[in-house]
Design a protein around this motif. Structure first.
Motif, PDB file in Angstrom:
ATOM      1  N   ASP A   1      -6.073   2.823   2.718  1.00  0.00           N
ATOM      2  CA  ASP A   1      -7.154   3.255   3.613  1.00  0.00           C
ATOM      3  C   ASP A   1      -7.147   2.426   4.884  1.00  0.00           C
ATOM      4  OD1 ASP A   1      -9.916   5.082   3.178  1.00  0.00           O
ATOM      5  OD2 ASP A   1      -9.970   3.621   4.807  1.00  0.00           O
TER       6      ASP A   1
ATOM      7  N   SER B   1     -16.849   9.946   5.778  1.00  0.00           N
ATOM      8  CA  SER B   1     -17.941  10.824   5.350  1.00  0.00           C
ATOM      9  C   SER B   1     -18.598  10.307   4.082  1.00  0.00           C
ATOM     10  CB  SER B   1     -17.424  12.248   5.116  1.00  0.00           C
ATOM     11  OG  SER B   1     -16.946  12.793   6.316  1.00  0.00           O
ATOM     12  N   SER B   2     -17.848   9.527   3.298  1.00  0.00           N
ATOM     13  CA  SER B   2     -18.407   8.993   2.048  1.00  0.00           C
ATOM     14  C   SER B   2     -19.158   7.684   2.266  1.00  0.00           C
ATOM     15  CB  SER B   2     -17.275   8.733   1.041  1.00  0.00           C
ATOM     16  OG  SER B   2     -16.496   9.884   0.831  1.00  0.00           O
TER      17      SER B   2
ATOM     18  N   SER C   1     -26.726  13.561  -2.259  1.00  0.00           N
ATOM     19  CA  SER C   1     -27.487  14.153  -3.362  1.00  0.00           C
ATOM     20  C   SER C   1     -26.597  14.995  -4.266  1.00  0.00           C
ATOM     21  CB  SER C   1     -28.643  14.999  -2.818  1.00  0.00           C
ATOM     22  OG  SER C   1     -28.230  16.308  -2.573  1.00  0.00           O
TER      23      SER C   1
ATOM     24  N   ALA D   1      -2.036   4.956   7.873  1.00  0.00           N
ATOM     25  CA  ALA D   1      -0.764   5.566   7.451  1.00  0.00           C
ATOM     26  C   ALA D   1      -0.552   6.892   8.152  1.00  0.00           C
ATOM     27  CB  ALA D   1      -0.787   5.778   5.941  1.00  0.00           C
TER      28      ALA D   1
ATOM     29  N   CYS E   1     -22.717  10.638  11.260  1.00  0.00           N
ATOM     30  CA  CYS E   1     -21.639  10.954  10.326  1.00  0.00           C
ATOM     31  C   CYS E   1     -20.976  12.245  10.811  1.00  0.00           C
ATOM     32  CB  CYS E   1     -22.237  11.114   8.930  1.00  0.00           C
ATOM     33  SG  CYS E   1     -20.997  11.228   7.625  1.00  0.00           S
TER      34      CYS E   1
ATOM     35  N   LYS F   1     -20.790  14.754  -4.303  1.00  0.00           N
ATOM     36  CA  LYS F   1     -21.218  14.811  -5.708  1.00  0.00           C
ATOM     37  C   LYS F   1     -20.075  15.223  -6.623  1.00  0.00           C
ATOM     38  CE  LYS F   1     -23.085  19.419  -4.873  1.00  0.00           C
ATOM     39  NZ  LYS F   1     -24.329  20.068  -4.467  1.00  0.00           N
TER      40      LYS F   1
ATOM     41  N   GLU G   1     -16.662  17.714   7.300  1.00  0.00           N
ATOM     42  CA  GLU G   1     -15.261  18.146   7.431  1.00  0.00           C
ATOM     43  C   GLU G   1     -15.215  19.521   6.787  1.00  0.00           C
ATOM     44  OE1 GLU G   1     -16.296  15.382   5.589  1.00  0.00           O
ATOM     45  OE2 GLU G   1     -16.173  16.646   3.850  1.00  0.00           O
TER      46      GLU G   1
HETATM   47  C1  LIG Z   1     -24.662  13.559   6.896  1.00  0.00           C
HETATM   48  C2  LIG Z   1     -23.927  14.011   5.688  1.00  0.00           C
HETATM   49  C3  LIG Z   1     -24.648  14.312   4.549  1.00  0.00           C
HETATM   50  C4  LIG Z   1     -23.975  14.743   3.401  1.00  0.00           C
HETATM   51  N1  LIG Z   1     -24.702  14.996   2.277  1.00  0.00           N
HETATM   52  C5  LIG Z   1     -24.069  15.296   1.119  1.00  0.00           C
HETATM   53  C6  LIG Z   1     -24.810  15.421  -0.085  1.00  0.00           C
HETATM   54  O1  LIG Z   1     -26.040  15.253  -0.106  1.00  0.00           O
HETATM   55  N2  LIG Z   1     -24.133  15.706  -1.225  1.00  0.00           N
HETATM   56  C7  LIG Z   1     -22.776  15.860  -1.251  1.00  0.00           C
HETATM   57  O2  LIG Z   1     -22.228  16.111  -2.319  1.00  0.00           O
HETATM   58  N3  LIG Z   1     -22.031  15.742  -0.103  1.00  0.00           N
HETATM   59  C8  LIG Z   1     -22.654  15.459   1.065  1.00  0.00           C
HETATM   60  N4  LIG Z   1     -21.932  15.313   2.229  1.00  0.00           N
HETATM   61  C9  LIG Z   1     -20.469  15.572   2.216  1.00  0.00           C
HETATM   62  C10 LIG Z   1     -19.674  14.415   1.633  1.00  0.00           C
HETATM   63  O3  LIG Z   1     -20.155  13.180   2.122  1.00  0.00           O
HETATM   64  C11 LIG Z   1     -18.189  14.596   1.991  1.00  0.00           C
HETATM   65  O4  LIG Z   1     -17.772  15.903   1.631  1.00  0.00           O
HETATM   66  C12 LIG Z   1     -17.308  13.578   1.244  1.00  0.00           C
HETATM   67  O5  LIG Z   1     -17.823  12.274   1.362  1.00  0.00           O
HETATM   68  C13 LIG Z   1     -15.887  13.658   1.805  1.00  0.00           C
HETATM   69  O6  LIG Z   1     -15.095  12.672   1.172  1.00  0.00           O
HETATM   70  P1  LIG Z   1     -13.560  12.489   1.552  1.00  0.00           P
HETATM   71  O7  LIG Z   1     -13.025  11.502   0.600  1.00  0.00           O
HETATM   72  O8  LIG Z   1     -12.889  13.818   1.630  1.00  0.00           O
HETATM   73  O9  LIG Z   1     -13.537  11.939   3.058  1.00  0.00           O
HETATM   74  P2  LIG Z   1     -13.970  10.494   3.631  1.00  0.00           P
HETATM   75  O10 LIG Z   1     -15.084   9.923   2.875  1.00  0.00           O
HETATM   76  O11 LIG Z   1     -14.152  10.618   5.104  1.00  0.00           O
HETATM   77  O12 LIG Z   1     -12.715   9.591   3.326  1.00  0.00           O
HETATM   78  C14 LIG Z   1     -11.520   9.674   4.049  1.00  0.00           C
HETATM   79  C15 LIG Z   1     -10.901   8.288   4.076  1.00  0.00           C
HETATM   80  O13 LIG Z   1      -9.577   8.390   4.598  1.00  0.00           O
HETATM   81  C16 LIG Z   1      -9.320   7.250   5.385  1.00  0.00           C
HETATM   82  N5  LIG Z   1      -8.251   7.627   6.311  1.00  0.00           N
HETATM   83  C17 LIG Z   1      -8.258   8.662   7.178  1.00  0.00           C
HETATM   84  N6  LIG Z   1      -7.104   8.745   7.845  1.00  0.00           N
HETATM   85  C18 LIG Z   1      -6.329   7.730   7.392  1.00  0.00           C
HETATM   86  C19 LIG Z   1      -5.028   7.306   7.700  1.00  0.00           C
HETATM   87  N7  LIG Z   1      -4.259   7.915   8.624  1.00  0.00           N
HETATM   88  N8  LIG Z   1      -4.540   6.225   7.049  1.00  0.00           N
HETATM   89  C20 LIG Z   1      -5.277   5.585   6.117  1.00  0.00           C
HETATM   90  N9  LIG Z   1      -6.538   5.969   5.801  1.00  0.00           N
HETATM   91  C21 LIG Z   1      -7.055   7.027   6.415  1.00  0.00           C
HETATM   92  C22 LIG Z   1     -10.642   6.939   6.052  1.00  0.00           C
HETATM   93  O14 LIG Z   1     -10.748   5.595   6.460  1.00  0.00           O
HETATM   94  C23 LIG Z   1     -11.639   7.307   4.954  1.00  0.00           C
HETATM   95  O15 LIG Z   1     -12.025   6.177   4.202  1.00  0.00           O
HETATM   96  C24 LIG Z   1     -22.558  14.889   3.400  1.00  0.00           C
HETATM   97  C25 LIG Z   1     -21.840  14.583   4.561  1.00  0.00           C
HETATM   98  C26 LIG Z   1     -22.501  14.140   5.689  1.00  0.00           C
HETATM   99  C27 LIG Z   1     -21.704  13.819   6.909  1.00  0.00           C
END
Ligand SMILES: Cc1cc2nc3c(=O)[nH]c(=O)nc-3n(C[C@H](O)[C@H](O)[C@H](O)COP(=O)(O)OP(=O)(O)OC[C@H]3O[C@@H](n4cnc5c(N)ncnc54)[C@H](O)[C@@H]3O)c2cc1C
Length: 414
Positions: A73, A83-84, A90, A211, A351, A384, A354
């Motif tokens: 990461d 986003s996480s 919730s 990466a 935030c 979730k 995606e």
């Molecule tokens: C305001 C808001 C409220 C939300 N509320 C809810 C809710 O109530 N309930 C729910 O279930 N979902 C909710 N969501 C959605 C949820 O948060 C996201 O769908 C989820 O967290 C996405 O996770 P992810 O692992 O796909 O992405 P991310 O959490 O963004 O993780 C991606 C990771 O990849 C890393 N990364 C990116 N590019 C590179 C690279 N080139 N090299 C190395 N590392 C890299 C980043 O540093 C990051 O840590 C909400 C989102 C937002 C914005």
């Protein structure tokens, strides 16, 4: 030397009968310190890029199944740009007519409870979830129908019922409310960090590095390239980069994933007043206007306002909340929670979602490679489902049987 897909499936215990990979021990994973690693190559079986909720749980599941996994990461698990990385997310089972996600949320809820016990960390805050509306919407009707079919506990209330049950909420203009009592909040950032801790305790390796896709050979990607110039080879490469996916594979994903900005504002609650805490107030949704989360651990009552489609670059955006959004939030708070009128903003966050076009998750092989997976498209409801995504993505990566209908829903399209 990287291994090919046949060898990989053998490692994963999925090779045809009689084919085995000498030296691989597929028995349950032991802690790193006493685990002999005997393999054909020093390269890990899988590299997962992205330690958000999707990547972290995918890496954890793969490791628990005996594969060697490196999780990379750029900014660290649960970072502020991801986003996480928020305080809370919730878990509500109801999701309009999308029954798949009801099933996933029911199973995910069990996983979260299990992890909480296993990891001995509080990850869940019981709240219930209340959707309020001026009238029955199609989404509420669909949700109700599926709640009934799956026997998910829920209640329907009118404005009088609302007033009696939660006098902190002003139901002006609201005719119908649907309450899911089993819904809860997940301490998001903490849960991601806990899952990565578990991954490391089970022998997984975490690297903090940016990466990019690396060298390719025919339909294989041999490695990823770290910002330092180092190459990291693996049999399978998973890009779980959330809102960054469109930057990692611009040609493939720029038009398929959007990253709209979302402001989150925490309002102070009056001194000594517990009515806005999670023991007394549920999550309140009034789509598409806003949602609020009750005060957890003294952070304040959280409100997020719908409506903006402004795209942001998760690396570089300055995460300030503009004054007009703060004003809008104050107005909504005064309307729905009149006793919080005049309370100050105590924290803000910016935030990004995606979103895929149809808001289904995205789990598929990159069309140009046989060993590169794209995992993302959380679309505002991904958090979730993190443990379910980990399970499902690990199955796909290891070539295990999955539900074809789900594979179709999550495929790259458009
Ligand atoms: C305001 C808001 C409220 C939300 N509320 C809810 C809710 O109530 N309930 C729910 O279930 N979902 C909710 N969501 C959605 C949820 O948060 C996201 O769908 C989820 O967290 C996405 O996770 P992810 O692992 O796909 O992405 P991310 O959490 O963004 O993780 C991606 C990771 O990849 C890393 N990364 C990116 N590019 C590179 C690279 N080139 N090299 C190395 N590392 C890299 C980043 O540093 C990051 O840590 C909400 C989102 C937002 C914005």
């Amino acid at each position: 030397m990287a291994i090919n897909r046949r060898s990989f499936l053998s490692i994963a215990g999925l090779a045809p009968a009689g084919v085995s990979f000498a030296g691989f021990d597929a028995s349950p994973v032991k802690p790193r310190s006493d685990q002999p690693v005997l393999r054909a190559s020093s390269a890990p079986d899988v590299v997962v890029v992205g330690a958000g909720v999707f990547g972290a749980f995918t890496a954890l599941r793969l490791r628990e199944r005996g594969l060697t996994v490196v999780l990379v990461d750029a900014y660290g698990p649960g970072n502020s740009r991801s986003s996480s990385g928020g305080e809370t997310r919730s878990l509500r089972v109801g999701f309009d007519d999308r029954e798949l996600y009801f099933h996933w949320a029911l199973k995910a809820a069990e996983y979260w409870r299990t992890f909480e016990q296993e990891w001995k960390r509080q990850l869940i805050v019981p709240t219930g979830s209340l959707e309020i509306s001026a009238r029955w919407t199609q989404g509420m009707e669909d949700t109700k129908r599926i709640y009934e079919r799956l026997r998910v506990p829920f209640e329907v209330l009118g404005p009088d019922g609302l007033r009696q049950r939660w006098p902190q909420i002003n139901p002006d203009g609201i005719e119908v409310a649907m309450y899911e009592p089993g819904a809860f909040l997940i301490k998001a950032r903490e849960a991601v960090m806990a899952s990565v801790d578990a991954f490391q305790e089970k022998g997984g390796t975490l690297r903090i590095a940016q990466a990019q896709p690396g060298n390719t050979s025919g339909r294989r990607m041999e490695n990823i390239r770290l910002a330092s110039g180092e190459r990291l080879s693996a049999s399978q490469i998973v890009f779980a980069c959330g809102p960054w996916l469109r930057k990692v594979f611009p040609e493939l994903l720029e038009s398929r994933i959007s990253t709209p900005r979302r402001e989150v504002i925490f309002f102070g609650t009056p001194a000594g007043d517990e009515r806005f805490g999670s023991s007394y107030l549920p999550v309140v949704l009034e789509p598409p206007r806003f949602f609020t989360f009750p005060n957890v651990e003294g952070r304040g009552l959280k409100i997020s306002i719908g409506g903006t489609s402004q795209q942001i670059d998760p690396d570089n955006v300055e995460r300030f909340v503009p004054a007009d959004v703060v004003k809008k939030a104050h107005d909504l708070m005064s309307l729905r929670f009149p006793d919080l009128k005049g309370q100050p903003v105590v924290e803000t966050r910016v935030c990004q979602y995606e979103y895929t076009a149809d808001r289904h998750f995205l789990v598929d092989l990159h069309p140009e490679y046989d060993n590169v997976w794209v995992v993302g498209g959380g679309s505002g409801h991904g958090f979730k489902h993190g443990p379910m995504m980990g399970e499902y993505a690990a199955d796909r990566i290891m070539g295990r049987a999955t539900d074809r209908a789900v594979d179709q829903l999550f495929r790259l399209r458009g």
